[in-house]
Design a protein around this motif. Structure first.
Motif, PDB file in Angstrom:
ATOM      1  N   PRO A  21      36.957 -81.446 -21.351  1.00 52.06           N
ATOM      2  CA  PRO A  21      37.743 -82.162 -22.225  1.00 52.06           C
ATOM      3  C   PRO A  21      37.627 -81.371 -23.464  1.00 52.06           C
ATOM      4  O   PRO A  21      38.311 -81.359 -24.478  1.00 52.06           O
ATOM      5  CB  PRO A  21      37.298 -83.510 -22.179  1.00 52.06           C
ATOM      6  N   MET A  22      36.330 -80.556 -23.697  1.00 49.46           N
ATOM      7  CA  MET A  22      36.209 -80.059 -24.969  1.00 49.46           C
ATOM      8  C   MET A  22      37.129 -78.647 -25.323  1.00 49.46           C
ATOM      9  O   MET A  22      37.222 -78.416 -26.542  1.00 49.46           O
ATOM     10  CB  MET A  22      34.612 -79.701 -25.173  1.00 49.46           C
ATOM     11  N   HIS A  23      37.753 -78.338 -24.278  1.00 52.00           N
ATOM     12  CA  HIS A  23      38.536 -77.099 -24.329  1.00 52.00           C
ATOM     13  C   HIS A  23      39.939 -77.534 -24.616  1.00 52.00           C
ATOM     14  O   HIS A  23      40.753 -78.095 -23.647  1.00 52.00           O
ATOM     15  CB  HIS A  23      38.666 -76.192 -22.895  1.00 52.00           C
ATOM     16  N   LYS A  24      40.752 -77.334 -25.570  1.00 51.67           N
ATOM     17  CA  LYS A  24      42.055 -77.724 -25.998  1.00 51.67           C
ATOM     18  C   LYS A  24      42.834 -77.253 -25.052  1.00 51.67           C
ATOM     19  O   LYS A  24      42.829 -75.928 -24.503  1.00 51.67           O
ATOM     20  CB  LYS A  24      42.432 -77.180 -27.571  1.00 51.67           C
ATOM     21  N   ASP A  25      43.702 -77.978 -24.702  1.00 53.25           N
ATOM     22  CA  ASP A  25      44.731 -77.556 -23.675  1.00 53.25           C
ATOM     23  C   ASP A  25      44.369 -77.091 -22.272  1.00 53.25           C
ATOM     24  O   ASP A  25      45.160 -76.664 -21.302  1.00 53.25           O
ATOM     25  CB  ASP A  25      45.700 -76.456 -24.177  1.00 53.25           C
ATOM     26  N   ALA A  26      43.039 -77.355 -22.104  1.00 57.62           N
ATOM     27  CA  ALA A  26      42.431 -76.674 -20.536  1.00 57.62           C
ATOM     28  C   ALA A  26      43.260 -77.314 -19.455  1.00 57.62           C
ATOM     29  O   ALA A  26      43.546 -76.935 -18.497  1.00 57.62           O
ATOM     30  CB  ALA A  26      40.981 -76.852 -20.593  1.00 57.62           C
ATOM     31  N   TYR A  27      43.476 -78.879 -19.813  1.00 55.34           N
ATOM     32  CA  TYR A  27      43.910 -79.433 -18.638  1.00 55.34           C
ATOM     33  C   TYR A  27      45.614 -79.094 -18.055  1.00 55.34           C
ATOM     34  O   TYR A  27      45.882 -78.921 -17.114  1.00 55.34           O
ATOM     35  CB  TYR A  27      44.144 -81.021 -18.956  1.00 55.34           C
ATOM     36  N   ALA A  28      46.261 -78.868 -19.331  1.00 55.79           N
ATOM     37  CA  ALA A  28      47.662 -78.470 -18.947  1.00 55.79           C
ATOM     38  C   ALA A  28      47.498 -76.979 -18.574  1.00 55.79           C
ATOM     39  O   ALA A  28      48.497 -76.731 -17.739  1.00 55.79           O
ATOM     40  CB  ALA A  28      48.263 -78.557 -20.633  1.00 55.79           C
ATOM     41  N   LYS A  29      46.751 -76.217 -18.881  1.00 54.96           N
ATOM     42  CA  LYS A  29      46.609 -74.758 -18.315  1.00 54.96           C
ATOM     43  C   LYS A  29      46.108 -74.866 -16.940  1.00 54.96           C
ATOM     44  O   LYS A  29      46.706 -74.009 -16.133  1.00 54.96           O
ATOM     45  CB  LYS A  29      45.665 -74.058 -19.385  1.00 54.96           C
ATOM     46  N   ALA A  30      45.318 -75.540 -16.735  1.00 52.67           N
ATOM     47  CA  ALA A  30      44.981 -75.623 -15.290  1.00 52.67           C
ATOM     48  C   ALA A  30      46.007 -76.229 -14.309  1.00 52.67           C
ATOM     49  O   ALA A  30      46.324 -75.766 -13.308  1.00 52.67           O
ATOM     50  CB  ALA A  30      43.715 -76.813 -14.992  1.00 52.67           C
ATOM     51  N   LYS A  31      46.552 -77.052 -14.895  1.00 53.01           N
ATOM     52  CA  LYS A  31      47.984 -77.743 -13.984  1.00 53.01           C
ATOM     53  C   LYS A  31      49.112 -76.690 -13.720  1.00 53.01           C
ATOM     54  O   LYS A  31      49.484 -76.373 -12.747  1.00 53.01           O
ATOM     55  CB  LYS A  31      48.454 -79.041 -14.678  1.00 53.01           C
ATOM     56  N   ALA A  32      49.384 -75.779 -14.831  1.00 54.98           N
ATOM     57  CA  ALA A  32      50.226 -74.702 -14.735  1.00 54.98           C
ATOM     58  C   ALA A  32      49.728 -73.789 -13.686  1.00 54.98           C
ATOM     59  O   ALA A  32      50.518 -73.195 -12.989  1.00 54.98           O
ATOM     60  CB  ALA A  32      50.516 -74.149 -16.241  1.00 54.98           C
ATOM     61  N   ILE A  33      48.571 -73.527 -13.720  1.00 55.56           N
ATOM     62  CA  ILE A  33      47.693 -72.527 -12.817  1.00 55.56           C
ATOM     63  C   ILE A  33      47.941 -72.834 -11.380  1.00 55.56           C
ATOM     64  O   ILE A  33      48.707 -72.151 -10.542  1.00 55.56           O
ATOM     65  CB  ILE A  33      46.308 -72.267 -13.158  1.00 55.56           C
ATOM     66  N   VAL A  34      47.600 -74.170 -11.108  1.00 55.07           N
ATOM     67  CA  VAL A  34      47.792 -74.684 -10.053  1.00 55.07           C
ATOM     68  C   VAL A  34      49.184 -74.873  -9.366  1.00 55.07           C
ATOM     69  O   VAL A  34      49.428 -74.298  -8.274  1.00 55.07           O
ATOM     70  CB  VAL A  34      47.084 -76.108  -9.815  1.00 55.07           C
ATOM     71  N   CYS A  35      50.079 -75.050 -10.373  1.00 57.73           N
ATOM     72  CA  CYS A  35      51.484 -75.249  -9.950  1.00 57.73           C
ATOM     73  C   CYS A  35      51.998 -73.902  -9.494  1.00 57.73           C
ATOM     74  O   CYS A  35      52.750 -73.956  -8.299  1.00 57.73           O
ATOM     75  CB  CYS A  35      52.404 -75.937 -11.040  1.00 57.73           C
ATOM     76  N   GLU A  36      51.788 -72.899 -10.011  1.00 56.92           N
ATOM     77  CA  GLU A  36      52.189 -71.588  -9.541  1.00 56.92           C
ATOM     78  C   GLU A  36      51.349 -70.779  -8.562  1.00 56.92           C
ATOM     79  O   GLU A  36      51.561 -69.724  -8.307  1.00 56.92           O
ATOM     80  CB  GLU A  36      52.361 -70.463 -11.094  1.00 56.92           C
ATOM     81  N   LYS A  37      50.133 -71.641  -8.250  1.00 53.77           N
ATOM     82  CA  LYS A  37      49.220 -70.728  -7.363  1.00 53.77           C
ATOM     83  C   LYS A  37      48.758 -69.180  -7.790  1.00 53.77           C
ATOM     84  O   LYS A  37      48.948 -68.378  -6.828  1.00 53.77           O
ATOM     85  CB  LYS A  37      49.677 -70.747  -6.012  1.00 53.77           C
ATOM     86  N   SER A  38      48.536 -69.175  -9.075  1.00 50.58           N
ATOM     87  CA  SER A  38      48.816 -67.807  -9.698  1.00 50.58           C
ATOM     88  C   SER A  38      47.262 -67.426 -10.298  1.00 50.58           C
ATOM     89  O   SER A  38      46.904 -67.995 -11.266  1.00 50.58           O
ATOM     90  CB  SER A  38      49.610 -67.598 -10.807  1.00 50.58           C
ATOM     91  N   LEU A  39      46.689 -66.309  -9.725  1.00 49.61           N
ATOM     92  CA  LEU A  39      45.541 -65.755 -10.232  1.00 49.61           C
ATOM     93  C   LEU A  39      45.858 -65.110 -11.583  1.00 49.61           C
ATOM     94  O   LEU A  39      44.945 -64.868 -12.450  1.00 49.61           O
ATOM     95  CB  LEU A  39      44.848 -64.728  -9.212  1.00 49.61           C
ATOM     96  N   SER A  40      46.952 -64.317 -11.492  1.00 47.34           N
ATOM     97  CA  SER A  40      47.250 -63.591 -12.794  1.00 47.34           C
ATOM     98  C   SER A  40      47.347 -64.689 -13.964  1.00 47.34           C
ATOM     99  O   SER A  40      47.003 -64.426 -15.156  1.00 47.34           O
ATOM    100  CB  SER A  40      48.578 -62.923 -12.936  1.00 47.34           C
ATOM    101  N   LEU A  41      47.789 -65.894 -13.839  1.00 49.31           N
ATOM    102  CA  LEU A  41      47.995 -67.149 -14.933  1.00 49.31           C
ATOM    103  C   LEU A  41      46.485 -67.513 -15.038  1.00 49.31           C
ATOM    104  O   LEU A  41      46.265 -67.542 -16.468  1.00 49.31           O
ATOM    105  CB  LEU A  41      48.788 -68.222 -14.386  1.00 49.31           C
TER     106      LEU A  41
END
Length: 103
Positions: A21-41
């Protein structure tokens, strides 16, 4: 991890994103990475590059947060070895290989 994977074809990693929670936008970024299944993200996120919004609905990040809490993990990185050992914090490649080989 990349250095280890490059040198040791017998070692692999399973990554579960655990946004703190201390990292701003970390949740949204994690969700984007999971949705794309992307190591480059994932690489882009570590390089502080902007990521696209998540393109899917998933409970995977919430499930990861719940699992971490259940296992008593409160920080990242956290490595769970095949034998169940929990190694909290960063290890360089050599130290991580030594930990993997210690059974």
């Amino acid at each position: 991890m990349k250095k280890i994977i490059k040198e040791r074809k017998d070692i692999s990693f399973y990554i579960k994103l655990y946004p703190l929670p201390m990292h701003k936008d970390a949740y949204a970024k994690a969700k984007a990475i999971v949705c794309e299944k992307s190591l480059s993200l994932l690489d882009d996120a570590f390089e502080k590059k902007p990521l696209p919004a998540a393109k899917c609905e998933t409970a995977e990040i919430d499930d990861n947060i719940g699992l971490a809490q259940k296992l008593g993990i409160s920080g990242t990185p956290a490595i769970i070895m095949p034998d169940g050992r929990l190694i909290p914090g960063y290890l360089d490649a050599e130290a991580l290989i030594n930990a993997i080989e210690k059974k």
